[in-house]
Each structure stands twice: as C-alpha cells, then as structure tokens.
Design an enzyme around this catalytic site. Structure first.
Site, PDB file in Angstrom:
ATOM      1  N   PRO A   1      10.835  43.473 -44.675  1.00  0.00           N
ATOM      2  CG  PRO A   1      11.731  45.108 -43.766  1.00  0.00           C
ATOM      3  CD  PRO A   1      10.811  44.322 -43.761  1.00  0.00           C
TER       4      PRO A   1
ATOM      5  CD  GLU B   1      12.196  48.079 -34.104  1.00  0.00           C
ATOM      6  OE1 GLU B   1      12.950  47.763 -34.586  1.00  0.00           O
ATOM      7  OE2 GLU B   1      11.558  49.160 -33.875  1.00  0.00           O
TER       8      GLU B   1
ATOM      9  CG  ASP C   1      -0.483  44.071 -74.146  1.00  0.00           C
ATOM     10  OD1 ASP C   1      -0.438  42.958 -73.420  1.00  0.00           O
ATOM     11  OD2 ASP C   1      -1.060  44.280 -75.235  1.00  0.00           O
TER      12      ASP C   1
HETATM   13  N1  ADE Z   1       7.465  45.777 -43.797  1.00  0.00           N
HETATM   14  C1  ADE Z   1       8.427  46.913 -43.480  1.00  0.00           C
HETATM   15  N2  ADE Z   1       8.982  47.206 -44.672  1.00  0.00           N
HETATM   16  C2  ADE Z   1       8.748  46.358 -45.672  1.00  0.00           C
HETATM   17  C3  ADE Z   1       9.248  46.194 -46.918  1.00  0.00           C
HETATM   18  N3  ADE Z   1      10.023  46.893 -47.717  1.00  0.00           N
HETATM   19  N4  ADE Z   1       8.793  45.272 -47.629  1.00  0.00           N
HETATM   20  C4  ADE Z   1       7.640  44.307 -47.105  1.00  0.00           C
HETATM   21  N5  ADE Z   1       7.353  44.282 -45.785  1.00  0.00           N
HETATM   22  C5  ADE Z   1       7.699  45.400 -44.939  1.00  0.00           C
END
Ligand code: ADE
Length: 216
Positions: free
Chosen positions: A89, A116, A169
């Site tokens: 993330p 984590e 498209d």
């Molecule tokens: N791993 C956990 N959450 C994620 C996310 N939002 N995007 C990519 N990898 C992730």
C-alpha cells in the site's frame, strides 16, 4: 509476457478460477501470458520453514525475513530478467498510465508480502518498483498481484476479442478524461425501465445528437 509471482500462498493464484477462464484464462492458454508461482517458504533455511520474525525495536506484528525472499528472488532472476515489483500500500498508485507502461515489458517478477510487511533491506536492495492498487490495506499482495496481471494482460495484443475491444475503447476514453455517452442493450423495456426512444429510432443523425447531448 512472463510473470513470476513470489508468495507464501501460491495456490491463491494457481487455483484461482479467475486465471483459468474468460480473458485471462484464454490469454494463458494462447501463451499471450505465462504465469509462474514460487512458494517463498520452500526457500526458507529454517528447520520449521519459518518466513517471519518479530521487528527490531518492538511493535505489533511480524515481518517477513530477508533470507527466504532473498534466495527466492535470486533463483527466479535466473528465469526472469524483468524488474522486481513489490506489492505494497506504500507503493506508487496503479493508474491506467502506469499499467500501460508496465504492459510494454517482456516480463516481471511480482513479490507479494504478508504479515506487517517485509524487511526493509529487501525493499532497498532487491525491489525495483513498489506498486499499490489503492489507499486501503489488504491482507497480502496476492490480490494486488492478480490485479496487476489482469490490467496488463487485457492490453496485450490478441488478449481481447472483437467484442471486448469495444469495451477497451470505452475504458481508455473514460480514463483519458474524455466523456462517454450512456449505453443500453436489449430488452428495450426491462420491468418498465425503458431505453430512450431516440436510440430505437434507427435515425443515426438523431442518435448521434442524443449521444452528444448525454456525454458525461
Ligand atoms: N498489500 C496490501 N495492501 C495492498 C495494496 N493496497 N496495494 C498493493 N499491495 C498491497
């Protein structure tokens, strides 16, 4: 295009019907893409095949350790010369523009984290690019990896059939900021909800006018 996915849950990808049917399944059958999975745990030198440990300095949660990931990446790099992409993330947001850039590659290695996160040294030394699929936290990188593979695959030559290409498209138009008119298909009356008369008229000039007026 070749994808090598490193994960502690290879079955999430290998056994996923999403990769066996429809556009992605077909792309695999037609060798447009090649998806290989690698179980990070099998590279662990720990006698219990452990892949995680407590973070130095304390704090909640477990971290994936260096050794299994390091050895897995080293082995897979012999098979795949593409960049190592880590799903997190904290990565750069996956946009249509980024997906188009990634689709130009011949191959990539996708690293999926769990717990984590992973030891920072892997990120610093072995990862070429970090990608997020959105501002929310999932339980692991496997779904994000599948999202990356999906969005790349549908852009590869031959992956979409004629019927799907129209959709492509329309997607591209929307994402490039261009407006789109509403689409309807049969029946003309569904439970009393009707398709606008003009679209049924067969009058192409009027239809064009209607569509221009309803662009959004
Ligand atoms: N791993 C956990 N959450 C994620 C996310 N939002 N995007 C990519 N990898 C992730």
């Amino acid at each position: 295009m070749r994808f090598d996915v490193l994960t502690i849950f290879p079955s999430f990808i290998e056994d996923n019907p999403y990769f066996k049917r429809s556009i992605i399944g077909r792309a695999i059958d037609q060798n447009i893409i090649d998806v290989h999975t690698h179980d990070i745990r099998t590279y662990s030198k720990d006698k219990h095949k452990k892949v995680d440990d407590m973070p130095y300095g304390g704090g909640a949660g477990m971290l994936m350790t260096c050794q299994p990931i390091f050895d897995a990446i080293k082995a897979v790099k012999k098979l795949n010369k593409g960049p190592v992409v880590f799903m997190t993330p904290q990565g750069k947001k996956l946009t249509h523009t980024r997906s188009r850039r990634l689709a130009k590659l011949d191959s990539m290695i996708i690293l999926c984290g769990r717990y984590e996160g992973i030891d920072q040294r892997i990120r610093d030394e072995l990862v070429d690019e970090e990608i997020s699929i959105g501002d929310y936290v999932l339980t692991g990188g496997e779904l994000p990896a599948m999202v990356v593979i999906d969005t790349i695959t549908r852009q590869l030559p031959g992956a979409l059939h004629d019927g799907d290409s129209a959709l492509e498209d329309s997607f591209t138009r929307k994402l490039s900021g261009k407006k789109e008119y509403p689409h309807y298909t049969r029946p003309a009356n569904f439970k009393g909800f009707k398709v606008p008369e003009t679209l049924l008229s067969g009058n192409h000039a009027e239809i064009e006018k209607w569509r221009r007026k309803h662009l959004k």
